[in-house]
Design an enzyme around this catalytic site. Structure first.
Site, PDB file in Angstrom:
ATOM      1  CG  HIS A  99      -2.583   7.081   1.133  1.00  0.00           C
ATOM      2  ND1 HIS A  99      -1.516   6.336   1.578  1.00  0.00           N
ATOM      3  CD2 HIS A  99      -3.179   6.336   0.191  1.00  0.00           C
ATOM      4  CE1 HIS A  99      -1.473   5.189   0.915  1.00  0.00           C
ATOM      5  NE2 HIS A  99      -2.475   5.170   0.071  1.00  0.00           N
ATOM      6  CG  ASP A 103      -0.043   7.250   4.686  1.00  0.00           C
ATOM      7  OD1 ASP A 103       0.203   6.574   3.665  1.00  0.00           O
ATOM      8  OD2 ASP A 103      -1.178   7.666   4.979  1.00  0.00           O
ATOM      9  CB  SER A 139      -2.831   1.841   0.499  1.00  0.00           C
ATOM     10  OG  SER A 139      -1.860   2.347  -0.382  1.00  0.00           O
ATOM     11  N   GLY A 140      -2.556   0.380   3.439  1.00  0.00           N
ATOM     12  CA  GLY A 140      -3.267   0.186   4.712  1.00  0.00           C
ATOM     13  C   GLY A 140      -3.183  -1.238   5.207  1.00  0.00           C
TER      14      GLY A 140
END
Lengths: 241, 374
Positions: free
Chosen positions: A42, A91, A184-185
């Site tokens: 994402h 994801d 995120s990530g």
């Protein structure tokens, strides 16, 4: 990271920052081999071209480039073909750097789990990132210790979503230590008995982390994707000549 | 873009960049919020009445979890409709105007449901002060009221036989949530037009059957997807290719899966690990004639391992199975896989085959984090 603390240089040498101008830091990422990092799919929404990205490693303070910093451009972005924007499932994405990193004490890859290595509930692991701390976006890398939560218990926090086997939940009922926007990530890592740190999760989603709704964070389950990851790296390295 | 939703140039993930040109941003955009995909209108414009700048932001907002959960309490028949008129306000495609809910709709929703929230210690969302919305038919200002065609449940709900709405994630979850238990009826995969895993009765969408990704615990959803000839093998994407082409160094399956995992190390009795190549999907050992250390490095790297720790040339046994040997011109061959440099063996002069040990990847250590003695 909510409820965490400022980290120190060299504590998380696999942590990287995925950056795109003019915003700068957009997402976290994780070094898994000399020219490969993992992050979540994402992060690339609205910015799918490899040309607009760079990866910065070996830093602790986003605002102060360190002597140990290494920057690489992005050569290839491989999103999981089943990534779904609507339900944020699958994801995960693999990013190939334009050239190998130099392994140093401050830039080193983390281990990947074997496909059958899955985390038990109530295991304690670490999350790290430069995401929102609840009051601000920090310059210095933050770290927090979280507890793995069973999928069944996790589902009870997220009525509107289906918690799938591609996900891991970690954190606390009160949401006291949690990942947040900008993390995120980034990695969820656990120290294995032999002292090696292993990557089990990538920060993916959760409740809106600086609002009333609390509860755990949800991470992409790296064990589920290990074979896919290794296969993509093999294809890119050996078959696309 | 001031006070209006940003166009694609800003994407869903960041504020409008200050130097962003003042696009004519007051355009309608199609509704993509799954929660509100069954409204009597299809276009919206942002920011919405709750201050969300994009539908993406609305989709992860507190309100987009609160309202669907509240709808389950049946506190007000048109609560979901009201929630959508503030999450994705109607946009008149012709005029670009935003059409708000009528004040009466807001007041009825709040009157019937605010107390229910109070029971669980939650408040009605602050930004929904009903006075901001126009009275119905007041000075020909149009506003939205539900008609008899309005759906009470959202696409994220399951509609009980009794008419109530329960979250779709609760359909067939083993617990009755509808007041008439209808959410736990007809839960067989077939009744729901889904595919059933034989081993654990898990239900799958038909779209994921034979798509190359195993979903059932025993991967039965990826079996019997194609019928190859006897002299053919099945690729991961279920294409058929001739057995002879398997691990020949050239990708013949469109997903290249005939060239995956072609080089492995096979243990044998005295735990030497023979370098093994799966040419034609049959195990072959490698003749040691002309072997070089760089080939051991390539083999270990191809298997995703670290540097080679030991290369040995071991005497072949009489009844030895098939083996391969280096192409005479392997040094000049392009291409990067080891098995591409090997050909079916004529005579193996040395009578020896390659045994190899590789180190694991060096990973997960953090030398700089060591506590330094003071």
């Amino acid at each position: 990271i909510l409820g965490g603390r400022t980290s120190r240089p060299g504590r998380w040498p696999w942590q990287c920052s995925l950056q795109s101008e003019p915003s700068g830091h957009i997402c976290g990422c994780v070094l898994i081999a000399k020219r490969w990092v993992l992050t979540v799919a994402h992060c690339f929404e609205g910015r799918e071209s490899a040309a607009v990205w760079k990866v910065v490693l070996g830093i602790n303070n986003l605002d102060h480039p360190s002597a140990f910093m290494q920057t690489r451009l992005v050569k290839t972005i491989i999103l999981h073909p089943r990534y779904s924007r609507a339900v944020v499932d699958y994801d995960i994405s693999i990013v190939e750097l334009n050239e190998d990193i130099n392994a140093t004490s401050y830039v080193r890859p983390v281990c990947l789990p074997s496909p059958e290595q899955w985390l038990e509930a109530d295991t304690y692991c670490y999350i790290t990132g430069w995401g929102h701390t609840g009051s601000k976006m920090p310059f210095k890398l933050q770290e927090g210790e979280v507890r793995i939560i069973s999928l069944e218990q996790c589902q009870s926090y997220f009525d509107m979503k289906t918690i799938s086997s591609r996900m891991i939940c970690a954190g606390y009922e009160a949401g006291t230590v949690d990942s947040c926007m900008g993390d995120s990530g980034g990695p969820l890592v656990c120290e294995r008995p032999a002292g090696q740190w292993t990557l089990f999760g990538l920060t993916s989603w959760g409740s809106v982390c600086f609002s009333k709704v609390l509860g755990p964070g949800v991470y992409s389950n790296v064990s589920y994707f290990v074979e896919w990851i290794q296969r993509q790296i093999y294809i890119q390295t050996f078959l696309l000549d | 873009c001031l006070y209006n939703s940003c166009l694609d140039s800003c994407g869903g993930s960041s504020l409008c960049d200050p130097n962003n040109s003042r696009n004519n941003c007051s355009q309608c955009e199609p509704i993509t919020l799954e929660l509100c995909m069954n409204l009597p209108y299809n276009y919206t414009s942002y920011p919405n009445h709750l201050g969300h700048r994009t539908q993406k932001e609305a989709s992860i907002s507190w309100e987009s979890s609160l309202f669907p959960a509240l709808v389950q309490t049946n506190c007000y028949k048109y609560l979901m409709f009201f929630a959508c008129t503030i999450l994705v306000p109607k946009c008149d495609v012709d005029t670009g105007q935003r059409i708000p809910p009528c004040r009466a709709l807001c007041e009825l929703s709040k009157e019937r449901c605010e107390s229910v929230l109070g029971i669980v210690g939650l408040q009605w969302p602050e930004d929904t002060d009903c006075h901001q919305f126009p009275e119905e038919n007041a000075d020909n200002q149009t506003c939205l009221m539900p008609d008899q065609y309005v759906e009470e449940c959202s696409p994220s709900h399951f509609k009980c036989r009794s008419g109530r709405c329960v979250l779709a994630s609760r359909r067939c979850d083993g617990q009755a949530d509808c007041d008439d238990d209808s959410d736990e009826e007809n839960c067989g995969c077939k009744e729901r037009d889904l595919w059933e895993c034989p081993s654990n009765k898990q239900c799958l969408e038909h779209t994921v059957i034979c798509d190359g990704f195993p979903d059932c615990p025993d991967s039965l959803d990826e079996r019997n997807c194609s019928f190859c000839q006897d002299d053919e093998l099945e690729c991961v994407n279920h294409q058929c290719v001739s057995r002879d082409l398997w691990c020949d160094g050239q990708a013949d399956c469109s997903d290249s899966s005939d060239e995956w995992a072609c080089v492995t190390l096979s243990k044998n009795a005295n735990s030497s690990s023979f370098l093994t190549v799966h040419r034609g999907a049959t195990e072959h050992h490698v003749c040691a004639d002309g072997w070089q250390e760089t080939l051991s490095q390539l083999a270990c790297k191809q298997m995703g391992l670290g540097e080679p720790s030991e290369t040995k040339l071991l005497q072949q046994q009489e009844n030895d199975q098939r083996w391969l040997m280096l192409h005479p011109l392997w040094g000049s061959l392009s291409g990067t896989t080891l098995h591409k440099l090997l050909v079916n063996g004529q005579s193996c002069e040395s009578g020896s085959k390659i045994s190899l040990l590789c180190n694991k990847q060096d990973c997960g250590r953090r030398p700089a984090a060591r506590m330094t003695k003071r």
